[in-house]
Scaffold this active site. Structure first.
Site: not given
Length: 431
Positions: A221, A351, A409
């Site tokens: 990630d 982000y 994930h």
């Protein structure tokens, strides 16, 4: 549950778990829990011991807020197409408020040697787990969102003590597991600039402070582009990296994903499958990413004020099916960490800091600039299965590529022994 009863229950939990912190990992005999000496650091670069000790009133307040949750009406469909289903989230949140025990999670962390050091004005929390085997390779591993160091804990035994898990002593690692800035028990940046490149430089500084002359890095990630940024920067001592969400999508695919068009012509079967997975993710499942990349402060108010809102936001990740591989307690360990450290907004800002730099897009992550060795493991439940053809285009010094048959994930969390075996194989040639 009223406040007095909640406090009494918490006190009982604390007494029952008082000895857990010294028993957990020690019972397995896998790790030297405490370094023989604290690293000597220059003035201002001190490495301080750290211990988790959440106040009882924080847990009482959390349970009070959960009990007062104002629920929305039920979704109007029979699937997850509108988001997390009401009944499923109610079940999780009600257990959170009545059956979940944070003190067990706290004991897991306190059974390990934890430290804090300040880098560029921000406190960095990390776990340091040393192997009992000589010549263990130093390895820094980086978690992602909505993860934390919790997702890496089950790999400590297999990585530091391979013989206990069917491996070889010469494949052992010394582990450094930091919490990213704005996440967990690390500090929150008060200004801008803590992007992937900045975190990569901070990790190189951390390994330098710990006295490692050579080491390797791993990430998934956000941890994958952080590790890739380290490889681009090539700090002294970094030998290579392993990633399990590589940025392999080539320019022609990236352009179509951005425009929302059909698959480019000439793709192989594996490439087409990868494109379709990415296309589905871009169209259906990355709303959280767009929101946090553009309005982290706005979404932060809801996530910071409502436990149920935070749980839904995290739970909806991974296609809203985290229970496929994780227990309720494991999910809630992570969600509760975000709540107790008030890090929903500060973690979301990562982000915003990185804007439109797609995590799976080769050009966005500047993979062509990486000359250090790169190793990749592809897990079948990941956002997409990176094809080897794309991987070799993206990384010019790809020394290891392997597709495994299980894991997703959160591979280190879901399949810790398989994940650890992959790291041993991936880095063997760099020892």
């Amino acid at each position: 549950m009223n406040t007095s009863k909640a406090t009494e229950a918490i006190d009982q939990d604390r007494r029952r778990l008082l000895g857990a912190a010294t028993m957990g990992i020690a019972a397995a005999g896998a790790v030297s829990l405490f370094p023989s000496r604290l690293v000597t650091a220059p003035a201002g670069d001190a490495i301080r011991p750290f211990r988790v000790d959440v106040a009882d009133d924080q847990l009482v307040d959390l349970r009070r807020r959960i009990a007062a949750t104002r629920w929305p009406d039920r979704e109007t469909v029979d699937d997850r197409s509108q988001g997390v289903q009401l009944a499923k989230l109610q079940e999780l949140v009600r257990y959170w408020g009545t059956g979940y025990d944070w003190r067990k999670a706290e004991a897991k962390l306190n059974a390990l040697p934890q430290f804090i050091t300040t880098i560029d004005g921000v406190d960095i929390h990390f776990i340091r787990a040393r192997s009992r085997h000589p010549n263990a390779m130093p390895l820094i591993m980086t978690h992602g969102w909505p993860g934390s160091v919790f997702e890496l804990l089950k790999t400590i035994g297999p990585l530091t003590d391979p013989p206990a898990y069917g491996g070889r002593a010469e494949d052992a690692f010394d582990l450094v597991l930091p919490s990213m800035p704005g996440y967990g028990f690390s500090g929150k940046p008060t200004g801008t600039g803590w992007d992937l490149d900045h975190i990569a430089r901070a990790w190189a500084e951390l390994m330098k402070r710990l006295g490692y002359a050579s080491y390797v890095a791993q990430g998934r990630d956000w941890g994958a582009p952080v590790s890739s940024a380290m490889a681009r920067q090539a700090p002294a001592g970094l030998l290579g990296i392993h990633i399990n969400l590589p940025a392999t999508a080539p320019p022609e695919v990236a352009a179509v994903l951005s425009a929302g068009g059909p698959a480019p012509a000439g793709l192989s079967e594996k490439e087409r499958a990868a494109f379709e997975s990415l296309d589905t993710f871009y169209k259906k499942y990355r709303a959280y990413s767009v929101m946090m990349a553009t309005r982290p402060q706005t979404i932060g108010y809801a996530l910071t004020d409502s436990p149920a809102g935070l749980a839904a936001w995290v739970y909806d990740y991974n296609n809203g099916e985290p229970e496929r591989s994780l227990t309720r307690d494991e999910m809630l360990d992570d969600i509760t960490l975000y709540w107790l450290t008030d890090s929903a907004t500060s973690s979301a800002r990562l982000y915003w800091e990185n804007g439109a730099r797609g995590i799976t897009i080769a050009a966005a992550q500047k993979t062509a600039e990486i000359s250090l060795p790169v190793a990749i493991t592809v897990f079948p439940g990941e956002i997409y299965r990176a094809p080897e053809t794309w991987a070799r285009r993206a990384y010019r010094n790809l020394i290891y590529f392997h597709e495994v048959d299980k894991g997703g994930h959160f591979a280190a969390w879901e399949e810790p022994e398989l994940f650890s075996a992959e790291l041993r194989a991936a880095f063997r040639s760099l020892r």
